[in-house]
Write an enzyme that holds these catalytic residues in place. Structure first.
Site, PDB file in Angstrom:
ATOM      1  N   GLU A 220     -17.458 -30.098  43.727  1.00  0.00           N
ATOM      2  CA  GLU A 220     -17.786 -28.710  44.090  1.00  0.00           C
ATOM      3  C   GLU A 220     -19.297 -28.562  44.238  1.00  0.00           C
ATOM      4  O   GLU A 220     -20.059 -29.262  43.567  1.00  0.00           O
ATOM      5  CB  GLU A 220     -17.318 -27.768  42.970  1.00  0.00           C
ATOM      6  CG  GLU A 220     -16.214 -26.808  43.318  1.00  0.00           C
ATOM      7  CD  GLU A 220     -16.524 -25.746  44.352  1.00  0.00           C
ATOM      8  OE1 GLU A 220     -17.348 -25.976  45.258  1.00  0.00           O
ATOM      9  OE2 GLU A 220     -15.908 -24.689  44.263  1.00  0.00           O
ATOM     10  N   ASP A 221     -19.718 -27.644  45.097  1.00  0.00           N
ATOM     11  CA  ASP A 221     -21.148 -27.393  45.249  1.00  0.00           C
ATOM     12  C   ASP A 221     -21.712 -26.610  44.071  1.00  0.00           C
ATOM     13  O   ASP A 221     -22.703 -27.003  43.465  1.00  0.00           O
ATOM     14  CB  ASP A 221     -21.437 -26.662  46.576  1.00  0.00           C
ATOM     15  CG  ASP A 221     -20.540 -25.439  46.792  1.00  0.00           C
ATOM     16  OD1 ASP A 221     -19.726 -25.104  45.910  1.00  0.00           O
ATOM     17  OD2 ASP A 221     -20.655 -24.815  47.865  1.00  0.00           O
TER      18      ASP A 221
ATOM     19  N   ASP B  21     -19.971 -20.488  39.959  1.00  0.00           N
ATOM     20  CA  ASP B  21     -20.621 -19.196  39.741  1.00  0.00           C
ATOM     21  C   ASP B  21     -19.751 -18.418  38.738  1.00  0.00           C
ATOM     22  O   ASP B  21     -19.868 -18.615  37.535  1.00  0.00           O
ATOM     23  CB  ASP B  21     -20.728 -18.533  41.114  1.00  0.00           C
ATOM     24  CG  ASP B  21     -21.499 -17.245  41.107  1.00  0.00           C
ATOM     25  OD1 ASP B  21     -22.364 -17.063  40.254  1.00  0.00           O
ATOM     26  OD2 ASP B  21     -21.240 -16.387  41.978  1.00  0.00           O
TER      27      ASP B  21
ATOM     28  N   LYS C 254     -24.071 -21.801  37.347  1.00  0.00           N
ATOM     29  CA  LYS C 254     -24.770 -20.594  36.875  1.00  0.00           C
ATOM     30  C   LYS C 254     -24.006 -20.069  35.670  1.00  0.00           C
ATOM     31  O   LYS C 254     -23.146 -19.191  35.808  1.00  0.00           O
ATOM     32  CB  LYS C 254     -24.752 -19.516  37.967  1.00  0.00           C
ATOM     33  CG  LYS C 254     -25.480 -19.838  39.235  1.00  0.00           C
ATOM     34  CD  LYS C 254     -25.430 -18.606  40.147  1.00  0.00           C
ATOM     35  CE  LYS C 254     -25.694 -18.929  41.572  1.00  0.00           C
ATOM     36  NZ  LYS C 254     -25.382 -17.816  42.485  1.00  0.00           N
TER      37      LYS C 254
ATOM     38  N   PHE D 292     -29.272 -16.387  44.157  1.00  0.00           N
ATOM     39  CA  PHE D 292     -28.467 -16.872  45.274  1.00  0.00           C
ATOM     40  C   PHE D 292     -29.223 -17.995  45.962  1.00  0.00           C
ATOM     41  O   PHE D 292     -30.331 -17.795  46.454  1.00  0.00           O
ATOM     42  CB  PHE D 292     -28.150 -15.750  46.264  1.00  0.00           C
ATOM     43  CG  PHE D 292     -27.129 -16.164  47.271  1.00  0.00           C
ATOM     44  CD1 PHE D 292     -25.779 -16.118  46.967  1.00  0.00           C
ATOM     45  CD2 PHE D 292     -27.515 -16.645  48.521  1.00  0.00           C
ATOM     46  CE1 PHE D 292     -24.829 -16.537  47.885  1.00  0.00           C
ATOM     47  CE2 PHE D 292     -26.571 -17.065  49.442  1.00  0.00           C
ATOM     48  CZ  PHE D 292     -25.221 -17.006  49.121  1.00  0.00           C
TER      49      PHE D 292
ATOM     50  N   ARG E 278     -27.377 -24.883  55.540  1.00  0.00           N
ATOM     51  CA  ARG E 278     -26.631 -25.977  54.897  1.00  0.00           C
ATOM     52  C   ARG E 278     -27.358 -27.313  55.048  1.00  0.00           C
ATOM     53  O   ARG E 278     -27.187 -28.225  54.254  1.00  0.00           O
ATOM     54  CB  ARG E 278     -25.230 -26.121  55.514  1.00  0.00           C
ATOM     55  CG  ARG E 278     -24.293 -24.967  55.241  1.00  0.00           C
ATOM     56  CD  ARG E 278     -22.879 -25.365  55.654  1.00  0.00           C
ATOM     57  NE  ARG E 278     -21.980 -24.222  55.775  1.00  0.00           N
ATOM     58  CZ  ARG E 278     -21.320 -23.681  54.766  1.00  0.00           C
ATOM     59  NH1 ARG E 278     -21.450 -24.151  53.556  1.00  0.00           N
ATOM     60  NH2 ARG E 278     -20.501 -22.657  54.962  1.00  0.00           N
TER      61      ARG E 278
HETATM   62  P1  5GP Z   1     -17.119 -18.719  42.117  1.00  0.00           P
HETATM   63  O1  5GP Z   1     -15.656 -18.670  42.417  1.00  0.00           O
HETATM   64  O2  5GP Z   1     -17.457 -19.704  41.016  1.00  0.00           O
HETATM   65  O3  5GP Z   1     -17.678 -17.349  41.850  1.00  0.00           O
HETATM   66  O4  5GP Z   1     -17.859 -19.153  43.426  1.00  0.00           O
HETATM   67  C1  5GP Z   1     -17.758 -20.390  43.962  1.00  0.00           C
HETATM   68  C2  5GP Z   1     -18.187 -20.410  45.399  1.00  0.00           C
HETATM   69  O5  5GP Z   1     -19.044 -19.296  45.731  1.00  0.00           O
HETATM   70  C3  5GP Z   1     -18.992 -21.635  45.672  1.00  0.00           C
HETATM   71  O6  5GP Z   1     -18.170 -22.724  46.018  1.00  0.00           O
HETATM   72  C4  5GP Z   1     -19.896 -21.170  46.811  1.00  0.00           C
HETATM   73  O7  5GP Z   1     -19.227 -21.322  48.035  1.00  0.00           O
HETATM   74  C5  5GP Z   1     -20.109 -19.690  46.552  1.00  0.00           C
HETATM   75  N1  5GP Z   1     -21.386 -19.438  45.845  1.00  0.00           N
HETATM   76  C6  5GP Z   1     -21.573 -19.079  44.552  1.00  0.00           C
HETATM   77  N2  5GP Z   1     -22.875 -18.927  44.258  1.00  0.00           N
HETATM   78  C7  5GP Z   1     -23.534 -19.225  45.390  1.00  0.00           C
HETATM   79  C8  5GP Z   1     -24.939 -19.284  45.725  1.00  0.00           C
HETATM   80  O8  5GP Z   1     -25.858 -19.043  44.937  1.00  0.00           O
HETATM   81  N3  5GP Z   1     -25.227 -19.644  47.014  1.00  0.00           N
HETATM   82  C9  5GP Z   1     -24.267 -19.929  47.937  1.00  0.00           C
HETATM   83  N4  5GP Z   1     -24.676 -20.260  49.153  1.00  0.00           N
HETATM   84  N5  5GP Z   1     -22.949 -19.881  47.656  1.00  0.00           N
HETATM   85  C10 5GP Z   1     -22.595 -19.535  46.394  1.00  0.00           C
END
Ligand code: 5GP
Length: 173
Positions: free
Chosen positions: A92-93, A96, A124, A145, A158
């Site tokens: 995973e990237d 959050d 995070k 972000f 990207r």
């Molecule tokens: P979560 O479900 O954990 O809230 O979010 C996961 C997804 O939200 C990540 O795979 C990513 O695509 C997007 N995301 C969360 N934080 C960021 C951020 O700071 N920058 C970007 N570009 N995408 C984010």
């Protein structure tokens, strides 16, 4: 744009993560990357893995073109491989709120892999809404972000080789 993590630091950390993954999976590993954000991380991680390695891809809905999470996760593209009895690592990237990863882990665990572990480049922790286990974390960052190294804002950035914070971009809520 402010550089948060320079390219050489990312490369060094990704190589170390690859060695941790190899240490835990000496017989090889099946990497499942989450599109689109993880494609750069996957590419560097896979090339730094010393052992046997196969790949597959999933796509789930995330922020779309804004910086706000809907909190809802939708499967857009499923795997082409079976996971039964395999040593699987989700790639995973960023974690959050943790909702996306929790969803991925739940549906992949139901497919009976031998082990299911997770590697995330960024985390995070202050944003977490659900308790989710991440076995390999690249960097913990604050509630900003970020873009670059696979991560987008409106499908841009990207291709940046580093992680950056966009000046004036709103924080996710
Ligand atoms: P979560 O479900 O954990 O809230 O979010 C996961 C997804 O939200 C990540 O795979 C990513 O695509 C997007 N995301 C969360 N934080 C960021 C951020 O700071 N920058 C970007 N570009 N995408 C984010």
């Amino acid at each position: 744009m402010q550089v948060l993590i320079p390219s050489d630091e990312i490369q060094q950390r990704v190589r170390a993560m690859a060695h941790e993954i190899h240490r835990d999976h000496p017989d090889g590993v099946h990497l499942v990357a989450v599109l689109k954000g993880a494609f750069v991380f996957l590419s560097d991680l896979a090339r730094a893995l010393p052992g046997r390695c196969s790949l597959d891809f999933m796509a789930v809905s995330s922020y779309g073109t804004s910086t706000k999470s809907s909190g809802q996760v939708q499967l857009l593209k499923d795997l082409e491989s079976t996971l039964e009895g395999r040593d699987v690592v989700i790639v995973e990237d960023i974690v959050d709120t943790g909702l996306t990863l929790k969803y991925m882990q739940n549906i992949l665990r139901a497919r009976s892999p031998r082990h299911l572990r997770t590697a995330c480049l960024l985390s995070k922790p202050s944003r977490r809404l659900v308790d989710v286990k991440v076995d390999y974390v690249g960097f913990e960052i604050e509630d900003r972000f970020v873009v670059g190294y696979g991560l987008d804002f409106g499908e841009q950035y990207r291709n940046l080789p580093y992680i950056a914070v966009l000046d004036g971009s709103p924080k996710p809520s």
